[in-house]
Design a protein around this motif. Structure first.
Motif, mmCIF file in Angstrom:
data_model
loop_
_atom_site.group_PDB
_atom_site.id
_atom_site.type_symbol
_atom_site.label_atom_id
_atom_site.label_comp_id
_atom_site.label_asym_id
_atom_site.label_seq_id
_atom_site.Cartn_x
_atom_site.Cartn_y
_atom_site.Cartn_z
ATOM 1 N N ASP A 1 0.776 -1.278 0.010
ATOM 2 C CA ASP A 1 0.003 0.067 -0.044
ATOM 3 C C ASP A 1 0.847 1.090 -0.079
ATOM 4 O O ASP A 1 1.658 1.386 0.740
ATOM 5 N N PRO A 2 0.906 2.185 -0.814
ATOM 6 C CA PRO A 2 1.484 3.350 -1.007
ATOM 7 C C PRO A 2 1.780 3.940 0.240
ATOM 8 O O PRO A 2 2.800 4.468 0.373
ATOM 9 N N ARG A 3 0.673 4.178 0.921
ATOM 10 C CA ARG A 3 0.797 4.743 2.349
ATOM 11 C C ARG A 3 1.493 4.314 3.538
ATOM 12 O O ARG A 3 1.895 4.608 4.430
ATOM 13 N N LEU A 4 1.807 2.833 2.983
ATOM 14 C CA LEU A 4 2.590 2.088 4.229
ATOM 15 C C LEU A 4 4.353 2.287 3.811
ATOM 16 O O LEU A 4 5.139 1.717 4.635
ATOM 17 N N GLU A 5 4.695 2.952 2.779
ATOM 18 C CA GLU A 5 6.070 3.026 2.176
ATOM 19 C C GLU A 5 7.264 3.335 3.393
ATOM 20 O O GLU A 5 8.165 2.421 3.370
ATOM 21 N N ASN A 6 6.694 4.171 4.164
ATOM 22 C CA ASN A 6 7.451 4.591 5.203
ATOM 23 C C ASN A 6 7.300 4.433 6.693
ATOM 24 O O ASN A 6 7.706 4.961 7.753
ATOM 25 N N VAL A 7 6.570 3.214 6.555
ATOM 26 C CA VAL A 7 5.644 2.963 8.059
ATOM 27 C C VAL A 7 6.916 2.304 8.991
ATOM 28 O O VAL A 7 6.824 2.806 10.260
ATOM 29 N N VAL A 8 8.314 1.965 8.834
ATOM 30 C CA VAL A 8 9.288 1.519 9.766
ATOM 31 C C VAL A 8 9.580 2.898 10.380
ATOM 32 O O VAL A 8 9.461 2.980 11.457
ATOM 33 N N GLU A 9 9.893 3.745 9.238
ATOM 34 C CA GLU A 9 10.551 5.213 9.956
ATOM 35 C C GLU A 9 9.367 5.942 10.567
ATOM 36 O O GLU A 9 9.807 6.872 11.626
ATOM 37 N N GLU A 10 8.312 5.916 9.967
ATOM 38 C CA GLU A 10 7.356 6.860 10.636
ATOM 39 C C GLU A 10 6.697 6.247 11.982
ATOM 40 O O GLU A 10 6.165 7.006 12.749
ATOM 41 N N LYS A 11 6.538 4.957 12.170
ATOM 42 C CA LYS A 11 5.765 4.346 13.087
ATOM 43 C C LYS A 11 6.437 3.731 14.055
ATOM 44 O O LYS A 11 5.858 3.023 15.074
ATOM 45 N N LEU A 12 7.358 2.819 13.524
ATOM 46 C CA LEU A 12 8.024 1.781 14.429
ATOM 47 C C LEU A 12 9.468 2.429 14.887
ATOM 48 O O LEU A 12 9.936 3.535 14.510
ATOM 49 N N GLY A 13 10.166 1.761 15.669
ATOM 50 C CA GLY A 13 11.677 2.349 15.859
ATOM 51 C C GLY A 13 12.740 1.400 15.125
ATOM 52 O O GLY A 13 12.429 0.259 14.801
ATOM 53 N N THR A 14 13.678 1.921 14.783
ATOM 54 C CA THR A 14 14.766 1.258 14.033
ATOM 55 C C THR A 14 15.927 0.741 15.019
ATOM 56 O O THR A 14 16.800 0.083 14.660
ATOM 57 N N GLU A 15 15.939 1.450 16.008
ATOM 58 C CA GLU A 15 17.239 1.124 17.098
ATOM 59 C C GLU A 15 16.451 -0.153 17.983
ATOM 60 O O GLU A 15 15.891 0.100 18.866
ATOM 61 N N ILE A 16 17.288 -1.377 17.724
ATOM 62 C CA ILE A 16 16.443 -2.646 18.477
ATOM 63 C C ILE A 16 17.571 -3.063 19.374
ATOM 64 O O ILE A 16 19.043 -3.291 18.854
ATOM 65 N N LEU A 17 17.305 -3.442 20.660
ATOM 66 C CA LEU A 17 18.249 -3.613 21.646
ATOM 67 C C LEU A 17 18.213 -5.173 21.810
ATOM 68 O O LEU A 17 17.214 -5.894 21.645
ATOM 69 N N PRO A 18 19.259 -5.981 22.041
ATOM 70 C CA PRO A 18 19.452 -7.523 22.290
ATOM 71 C C PRO A 18 18.764 -7.561 23.838
ATOM 72 O O PRO A 18 18.632 -6.948 24.597
#
Ligand SMILES: Nc1ncnc2c1ncn2[C@@H]1O[C@H](COP(=O)(O)OP(=O)(O)O)[C@@H](O)[C@H]1O
Ligand SMILES: O=C(CO)[C@H](O)[C@H](O)COP(=O)(O)O
Length: 555
Positions: free
Chosen positions: A224-241
């Motif tokens: 869905d074109p509206r989801l293109e940046n879902v990771v940057e816009e809604k999730l976090g990219t820094e993941i801790l072990p």
């Protein structure tokens, strides 16, 4: 002076805490708080009706757990807050909620209080199956390599199906949320004042990979074109072990719980995965089934193998240095609770009360007088869909062989057997695809409460079963990770293996298969497999047709 950690296990219906001695694993105190809103699967608190397959929760319940169980274990244990060196939390997953930048859940805001998509979507929210199907199909079409890590099918229980449902049905909620976050990470955020994301939920439920990260923007745009940046816009990219320190307890939470500000808090974890060190598993080939409302099957391997129909495998997803495989059954204890609520006559309930037994224990007492196959019944365990190995929430339950003589305890036993056949199917599937299951361990409410069920499981899977030494396996596991987050300098541990060796425990009880019962169950299992494949693999789609007709009544 002893040192302690607190583990908090957020289950489907309640949160439970244990206060644990870090040196010995002794559980000094425990406490439970049932969620006042429980599972909202019919209506919101306002009375607004929910659709078929919805399952929501209220995040205020999670905070109330914290404010209730932590002071309670501190008081019961008579332990000074300064001697509590760490706290660990585990949660059901994928249990996710939309929040503002400061962590405020959207459903706390008056303008969204009557909007179902603003609430926590519980792991068993199954109303985004259409999205899950498109997530899988699009990945297949684009030849996405990551699909094989998830057994070839993406579940409707996971992050992207759930967030896409919000985008599609309530674009204003999607726009208003700054973050979409696992409840495991949200509660840690509330405790530390800092947003973190853990590698376990990111890996198993949000398609994240240690080296490759999330699926590409192009993939999301193809959904869905509206989801293109879902990771940057809604999730976090820094993941801790797992085992990392997310932060320290804030002064505000310290005041509300009695803990000392600055006490180490581990990054969030999942209720199933966290339990592995609690039963001292530290290597490959030992399957742990956490048996409660649902069952999760956790298995470590040194090898990376593509196993169709499992939930997925994640490198370091359970313990460092191993591929952690997860499979599961989405309805186990839920079957039994449903049966008690809906199918047990008043006379049975009265008799159970007279004997001072919970209805399930009374049914078990009657059912254990029977032998395998004696009732003539056979069931399929799909009252809440099938998670592994068919990954299909639209499958439903079957009970075959009923007559005018059939008794409630026989039906109850058939449901128990069905869940055990489901587990055997999962074990055989792992073995067929190169991930051996040499030993079987069980934890969770059912392993703790029901010798009857554990014996049936042993007879059906034809393996000895070892049982968690803690009544609260996941909470103990969370306390173990709390000790690792605190680290040795504070009196904890620097390695989860060392912490597990000192704090994990098993019971002396061992369930071994009864050969005669196992033989009969082999014959019943052969029939189960036929039904499983017929209804589950396209031989007859009647379950889906019925669901479609049912859904038409919603409109
Ligand atoms: N005596 C019993 N024997 C077997 N199952 C039981 C018994 N009592 C409760 N249960 C089941 O245990 C499930 C809850 O498991 P538990 O591990 O306590 O919680 P959760 O799955 O929420 O973490 C319920 O679905 C219930 O049907
Ligand atoms: O999928 C999960 C873990 O990956 C869920 O957390 C689990 O199925 C729900 O757990 P429980 O039965 O203990 O409430």
């Amino acid at each position: 002076m002893g040192k302690y950690t607190i583990g908090i296990d957020y289950g489907t219906l309640s949160g439970r805490a244990v206060l644990v001695d870090v040196a010995t694993g002794e559980e000094i105190a425990s406490s439970e708080f049932a969620y006042p809103h429980a599972v909202m699967d019919e209506a919101l608190p306002s009375g607004k009706k929910l659709g078929v397959d919805w399952a929501l929760q209220h995040p205020q319940d999670y905070l109330d757990v914290l404010y209730c169980v932590v002071p309670d274990v501190l008081k019961q244990g008579g332990v000074a807050a300064g001697d509590v060196i760490g706290v660990g939390v585990d949660f059901t997953s994928c249990t996710v909620l939309p929040v503002k930048r400061d962590g405020t859940p959207l459903c706390f805001l008056p303008e969204y209080a009557d909007e179902p998509n603003a609430y926590v979507k519980l792991w068993k929210h199954h109303a985004a199956q259409d999205k899950a199907n498109r997530i899988t199909e699009t990945a297949e079409k684009r030849g996405e390599k990551w699909l094989a890590r998830y057994g070839g099918k993406i579940s409707s229980e996971w992050v992207f199906a759930k967030i896409w449902q919000i985008l599609d049905e309530s674009p204003e909620i999607y726009a208003a949320m700054d973050r979409f976050i696992e409840a495991a990470d949200w509660i840690v955020w509330q405790m530390t004042g800092k947003e973190t994301r853990n590698s376990c939920t990111a890996g198993y439920k949000a398609l994240w990979h240690k080296q490759e990260g999330y699926p590409s923007r192009e993939y999301f745009a193809a959904l869905d074109p509206r989801l293109e940046n879902v990771v940057e816009e809604k999730l976090g990219t820094e993941i801790l072990p797992l085992g990392s320190r997310a932060g320290g307890i804030t002064p505000e939470i310290a005041e509300k719980t009695g803990l000392t500000a600055g006490t180490a808090v581990a990054v969030g974890n999942v209720d199933a995965h966290v339990c592995v060190p609690a039963v001292k598993i530290s290597g490959a080939g030992k399957m742990l089934a956490i048996m409660g409302t649902s069952t999760c099957h956790m298995l470590l391997s040194e090898k990376e193998r593509e196993v169709p129909g499992v939930c997925g495998y994640v490198e370091d997803g359970i313990l460092p240095g191993f591929y952690g495989y997860e499979a599961g059954q989405s309805c186990v204890g839920d079957h039994f609770a449903w049966f008690v609520e809906n199918c047990v006559p008043a006379s049975y309930k009265e008799e159970a009360e007279k004997e001072g037994l919970p209805v399930q224990v009374y049914l078990q007492k009657l059912a254990e007088r029977q032998k395998a196959g004696e009732s003539g019944l056979l069931a399929l365990d799909w009252w809440n869909g099938n998670r592994s190995i068919l990954v299909d929430v639209d499958l439903t339950g079957v009970m075959l062989g009923m007559t005018l003589q059939t008794k409630p305890e026989e039906m109850y036993r058939a449901l128990v057997e069905a869940t055990a056949f489901g587990t055997r199917t999962i074990i055989e599937n792992f073995e067929k695809h190169g991930v051996p299951v040499d030993e079987f361990y069980a934890a969770g409410g059912i392993a703790e409460k029901s010798p009857f069920m554990m014996q049936i499981y042993s007879d059906i899977i034809k393996k000895p079963i070892r049982i968690s030494g803690s009544k609260q396996g996941p909470a103990l596991g969370a306390a173990i990770f709390g000790a690792v987050a605190a680290g040795s300098a504070a009196g904890g541990y620097d390695s989860v293996f060392e912490a597990a060796e000192r704090m994990g425990k098993l019971k002396d009880t061992l369930y071994v298969p009864n050969e005669e019962e196992a033989k009969t169950y082999d014959a019943l299992y052969a029939e189960y497999k036929k039904l499983h494949d017929y209804f589950g693999q396209g031989g007859n789609d009647v379950m889906k047709t019925l669901k479609r007709i049912k859904k038409a009544h919603e409109r």
